[in-house]
Write an enzyme that holds these catalytic residues in place. Structure first.
Site, PDB file in Angstrom:
ATOM      1  N   LYS A 119       0.823  -1.218   0.000  1.00 55.19           N
ATOM      2  CA  LYS A 119       0.000   0.000   0.000  1.00 55.19           C
ATOM      3  C   LYS A 119       0.855   1.264   0.000  1.00 55.19           C
ATOM      4  O   LYS A 119       0.487   2.264  -0.603  1.00 55.19           O
ATOM      5  CB  LYS A 119      -0.944  -0.004   1.206  1.00 55.19           C
ATOM      6  CG  LYS A 119      -2.080  -1.018   1.077  1.00 55.19           C
ATOM      7  CD  LYS A 119      -3.114  -0.853   2.179  1.00 55.19           C
ATOM      8  CE  LYS A 119      -4.297  -1.773   1.933  1.00 55.19           C
ATOM      9  NZ  LYS A 119      -5.350  -1.622   2.956  1.00 55.19           N
ATOM     10  N   LYS A 202      -7.063 -10.907  -8.310  1.00 52.37           N
ATOM     11  CA  LYS A 202      -8.209 -10.868  -7.409  1.00 52.37           C
ATOM     12  C   LYS A 202      -9.254  -9.891  -7.940  1.00 52.37           C
ATOM     13  O   LYS A 202      -8.918  -8.841  -8.489  1.00 52.37           O
ATOM     14  CB  LYS A 202      -7.741 -10.429  -6.016  1.00 52.37           C
ATOM     15  CG  LYS A 202      -8.768 -10.617  -4.915  1.00 52.37           C
ATOM     16  CD  LYS A 202      -8.152 -10.288  -3.556  1.00 52.37           C
ATOM     17  CE  LYS A 202      -9.198 -10.373  -2.468  1.00 52.37           C
ATOM     18  NZ  LYS A 202      -8.643  -9.997  -1.148  1.00 52.37           N
ATOM     19  N   LYS A 205     -12.616  -3.682  -6.815  1.00 49.68           N
ATOM     20  CA  LYS A 205     -13.409  -2.522  -7.219  1.00 49.68           C
ATOM     21  C   LYS A 205     -12.540  -1.471  -7.905  1.00 49.68           C
ATOM     22  O   LYS A 205     -13.050  -0.565  -8.567  1.00 49.68           O
ATOM     23  CB  LYS A 205     -14.123  -1.910  -6.020  1.00 49.68           C
ATOM     24  CG  LYS A 205     -13.204  -1.296  -4.987  1.00 49.68           C
ATOM     25  CD  LYS A 205     -13.994  -0.653  -3.859  1.00 49.68           C
ATOM     26  CE  LYS A 205     -13.081   0.009  -2.839  1.00 49.68           C
ATOM     27  NZ  LYS A 205     -12.275  -0.931  -2.085  1.00 49.68           N
TER      28      LYS A 205
END
Length: 339
Positions: A119, A202, A205
């Site tokens: 991240k 995966k 969104k």
């Protein structure tokens, strides 16, 4: 330390970051409802809004996403009377225990967390301290309830290992058997739902292509279209799971079907082995629509009454604090805080 001394209790949470997908439903929400209905555990489910703000959020969007996630929980079968359902920031003991755990966790432990590296990326020095210390808060989320079991996806296994390490170190440092060594629950055919456009990735969104995912707010026609157009290969379906090796898209669609039908992939292939995708995809689309359409309709209905959602969250927080307040008080007593 065995967990036999602790009441069987499940805790799990989802970030209210918006855009619930089929991956959230099959990998989490459906499993949460199933665990609630099995009756073997007390079930506690949380919208982890404190985790969400480790990266900047638009305040109004965060409020809406939190309410929409609550609607998603309920529409998926989580009953706020049977389970405790709340948003994290209404239960201050989460953050208070997280501070204690920041003094227990070691820098080296947190430095090994791959999710922070992913991240933060190359701009690590510009990431928030909250993003770095996120796993301590996650440990507190779990252990403030003395949760014995946590349903987790593959991407959270490392954080749960850290939770176990923190519990063990706290117990060792203070000579107590106070926090359980929480067990991961990793089960189900579709605990990791992959992209409909690339079976090696995966479902997310954040993928630029809306065709790569099924959103929980998609209508029946959209769901059916996305599944009929899902990427596949030219071969017929095998009769055994071994035949899905090196066929990630085929494996993904079989896993999705199995999860919806409450079957194993082996059972599905015993029925559909030999079929072409032109025959299997309409079967999958029909099954998915029958399961998902009522959920999206119920989410839409619930979002029309946000006051009712807020009332559910407040009541859930009150019930949660009946558990967390005495556990935090005892923690402070063990550590030596004057009360």
């Amino acid at each position: 330390m065995a967990n036999t001394a602790f009441q069987p209790r499940v805790f799990s949470g989802i970030q209210p970051s918006g855009g619930l997908t089929l991956g959230n439903y099959l990998g989490a929400l459906k499993r949460f409802a199933d665990m609630q209905n099995e009756g073997n555990f007390e079930t506690i489910y949380c919208m982890v809004d404190l985790h969400a703000i480790t990266v900047w959020q638009d305040p109004e969007t965060l409020k809406r996403n939190t309410r929409e996630l609550c609607a998603g929980f309920i529409a998926s079968g989580v009953d706020p009377e049977k389970s405790i359902l709340f948003n994290q920031s209404q239960v201050p003991e989460h953050a208070q225990l997280a501070w204690v755990f920041n003094t227990v966790a070691r820098m080296g432990w947190l430095n090994r967390m791959t999710q922070f590296k992913d991240k933060a990326g190359k701009n690590r020095e510009n990431a928030s301290v909250g993003l770095f210390a996120y796993p301590s808060l996650m440990a507190a989320d779990i252990l403030i309830y003395h949760a014995t079991h946590v349903p987790v996806g593959d991407d959270q296994k490392q954080h749960l290992e850290l939770t176990r390490d923190i519990a063990a170190k706290f117990n060792h440092d203070y000579g107590v058997d106070f926090f359980p060594i929480t067990e991961p629950v990793i089960e189900g055919a579709a605990t990791r739902v992959m992209s409909l456009r690339d079976g090696s990735k995966k479902m997310s969104k954040s993928d630029p292509s809306d065709m790569s995912r099924i959103n929980m707010t998609d209508d029946a026609d959209t769901i059916a279209t996305k599944l009929r157009k899902a990427r596949t290969d030219p071969d017929a379906l095998p009769s055994e799971v071994k035949g899905l090796e090196d066929r990630p898209e085929a494996r993904n669609l079989i896993n999705i079907y199995a999860a919806f039908a409450d079957m194993t992939p082996e059972q599905v292939l015993a029925e559909v082995g030999g079929k072409q995708f032109s025959e299997f995809k309409p079967m999958l689309a029909e099954l998915a629509v029958s399961k998902l359409s009522p959920i999206s309709s119920e989410m839409s209905r619930l979002m029309q009454d946000q006051d009712e959602i807020d009332k559910i969250l407040r009541r859930g927080a009150e019930r949660a604090r009946e558990i967390t307040e005495p556990i935090l008080a005892k923690t402070y007593d063990i550590v030596g805080m004057v009360r």
